[in-house]
Write a protein that holds these residues in place. Structure first.
Motif, PDB file in Angstrom:
ATOM      1  N   HIS A   1      56.601  54.219  71.834  1.00 49.00           N
ATOM      2  CA  HIS A   1      55.337  53.621  71.376  1.00 49.00           C
ATOM      3  C   HIS A   1      54.895  52.491  72.297  1.00 49.00           C
TER       4      HIS A   1
ATOM      5  N   GLU B   1      49.920  57.265  66.841  1.00 52.01           N
ATOM      6  CA  GLU B   1      49.104  56.549  65.841  1.00 52.01           C
ATOM      7  C   GLU B   1      47.843  55.974  66.481  1.00 52.01           C
TER       8      GLU B   1
ATOM      9  N   THR C   1      45.280  54.398  64.086  1.00 51.11           N
ATOM     10  CA  THR C   1      45.705  53.346  63.148  1.00 51.11           C
ATOM     11  C   THR C   1      46.277  52.156  63.907  1.00 51.11           C
ATOM     12  N   ASP C   2      47.613  52.065  63.965  1.00 43.93           N
ATOM     13  CA  ASP C   2      48.243  50.868  64.533  1.00 43.93           C
ATOM     14  C   ASP C   2      47.968  50.686  66.020  1.00 43.93           C
TER      15      ASP C   2
ATOM     16  N   GLY D   1      53.514  47.550  62.211  1.00 45.24           N
ATOM     17  CA  GLY D   1      52.583  48.308  61.387  1.00 45.24           C
ATOM     18  C   GLY D   1      51.460  47.499  60.782  1.00 45.24           C
TER      19      GLY D   1
ATOM     20  N   SER E   1      41.025  49.686  63.129  1.00 45.40           N
ATOM     21  CA  SER E   1      42.014  50.681  62.716  1.00 45.40           C
ATOM     22  C   SER E   1      41.577  51.405  61.447  1.00 45.40           C
TER      23      SER E   1
END
Length: 384
Positions: A243, A274, A277-278, A349, A356
């Motif tokens: 990530h 992700e 989102t994140d 998170g 987001s």
């Protein structure tokens, strides 16, 4: 003699509802919402109905903001204790018979499945502001100890779930209230120096502390792994470090002006995990580059400064503390998200406000904005 009744236009009938709304704050939110829709369309156009759902969540948050803005701060103060007690009771219910998903027990079924920790993001600073308002003019060191206990109760319950990201947000909002209430510097400096010393020790002794089989007290295994991955993501580039590495590659590849709207290769070839989102900040950085990032950060800074200005101008201690805490929530959201995507903070998170995807977080932001609008509106109505 007949009387003629004038039927005023719609805008004039709506004017009393909008009178007193803070224009600069609304403008900052409008800019961030526009950037969020732009980023979501690019990163999520092929991700089901993400873009449409994001727009719907914004409308719901806007409605929540409008409704809460009509509630005067005095009424909000009367809701502080019941909302806090309800939130803590629901957290205890989560601990006893909550719903577990992906190894975390964060939800409870009360007819509908809810995540009580989201309530405490607002309820905790609301409660602390109520406490210091009641103690105004007669503050003692004991009062700060009580405030610390009121803060650590929900933070401890949330960390036990475990949910490090939400616990950090609740703690930041609560500490902001305690700080703005006049916490002496002699109580601030020692913990700050201790935190700096702890970070330096992590950097110096990272090979020993992160060695295989070495367990840290207090933290869960996954939290320890996140910190160790942050210190050296190359140890597991295809696993836990993936990530962070991909996020930094996307940010760096954007260069000065970015690759262009919907032209991000890291984003659309799904290297960024992700991405709606994140890690949406990485996708935004790749397509809009350093210039786009600076403009986005400038919007957040403007929003935060406006929130602090509303806090400074508020007419009561409760309003000042609550506005300062709510503004701190926006700062913490943005700082932690950008920091974790950039590789300077662990991945916890935390979403990027208005950018987001996420319905619950968006509604919480709408509630926070409504509180700021209510405080600003009350001040302007009193002046007029």
């Amino acid at each position: 003699m007949s009387a003629v009744f004038e039927n005023p236009p719609l805008w004039r009938r709506a004017a009393p509802w909008l009178h007193g709304f803070d224009g600069p704050l609304a403008f900052a939110v409008f800019l961030l919402a526009g950037a969020g829709l732009l980023a979501m369309y690019s990163s999520g156009f092929d991700h089901g109905t993400r873009f449409m759902d994001h727009g719907r969540n914004m409308l719901i948050a806007g409605f929540v903001m409008f409704v809460v803005a009509q509630i005067p701060p005095q009424r909000l103060m009367s809701l502080a204790v019941p909302l806090y007690v309800l939130g803590v009771a629901l957290l205890i219910a989560v601990a006893v018979f909550g719903i577990t998903k992906k190894g975390a027990k964060r939800w409870v079924n009360v007819g509908v499945v809810i995540q009580p920790s989201e309530i405490l993001k607002i309820a905790t600073p609301l409660m602390l502001a109520w406490w210091f308002q009641k103690r105004e003019g007669q503050l003692r060191p004991f009062d700060f100890l009580v405030a610390g206990a009121l803060l650590m109760l929900p933070v401890g319950l949330i960390m036990k779930q475990p949910d490090l990201g939400t616990s950090l947000l609740v703690m930041a909002a609560g500490l902001a209230v305690i700080f703005f209430a006049g916490l002496p510097w002699k109580l601030i400096v020692p913990p700050f120096l201790l935190a700096v010393a702890g970070i330096l020790m992590l950097l110096v002794f990272e090979p020993q502390l992160c060695a295989a089989g070495n367990r840290w007290p207090v933290l869960h295994d996954y939290q320890q792994q996140r910190i160790c991955t942050l210190l050296d993501p190359t140890k597991d580039p295809l696993g836990k470090g993936f990530h962070i590495i991909q996020g930094m590659i996307a940010i760096g590849s954007g260069g000065l002006f970015g690759k262009g709207f919907m032209q991000g290769t890291q984003t659309h070839l799904e290297f960024i995990p992700e991405r709606t989102t994140d890690f949406i900040f990485a996708a935004f950085s790749e397509e809009f580059g350093l210039v786009g990032n600076l403009l986005l950060i400038a919007c957040f800074i403007f929003l935060i400064l406006r929130g602090l200005a509303i806090a400074l101008e508020a007419s009561t201690l409760f309003s000042r503390l609550l506005a300062g805490a709510v503004t701190t929530i926006f700062f913490t959201y943005a700082f932690v998200n950008m920091g974790m995507v950039s590789g300077i903070l662990p991945v916890v998170g935390v979403p990027l406000p208005f950018i987001s995807y996420g319905g619950t977080a968006m509604v919480t932001l709408g509630l926070a904005l409504g509180i700021l609008m209510s405080i600003a509106k009350t001040k302007r109505l009193v002046q007029s």
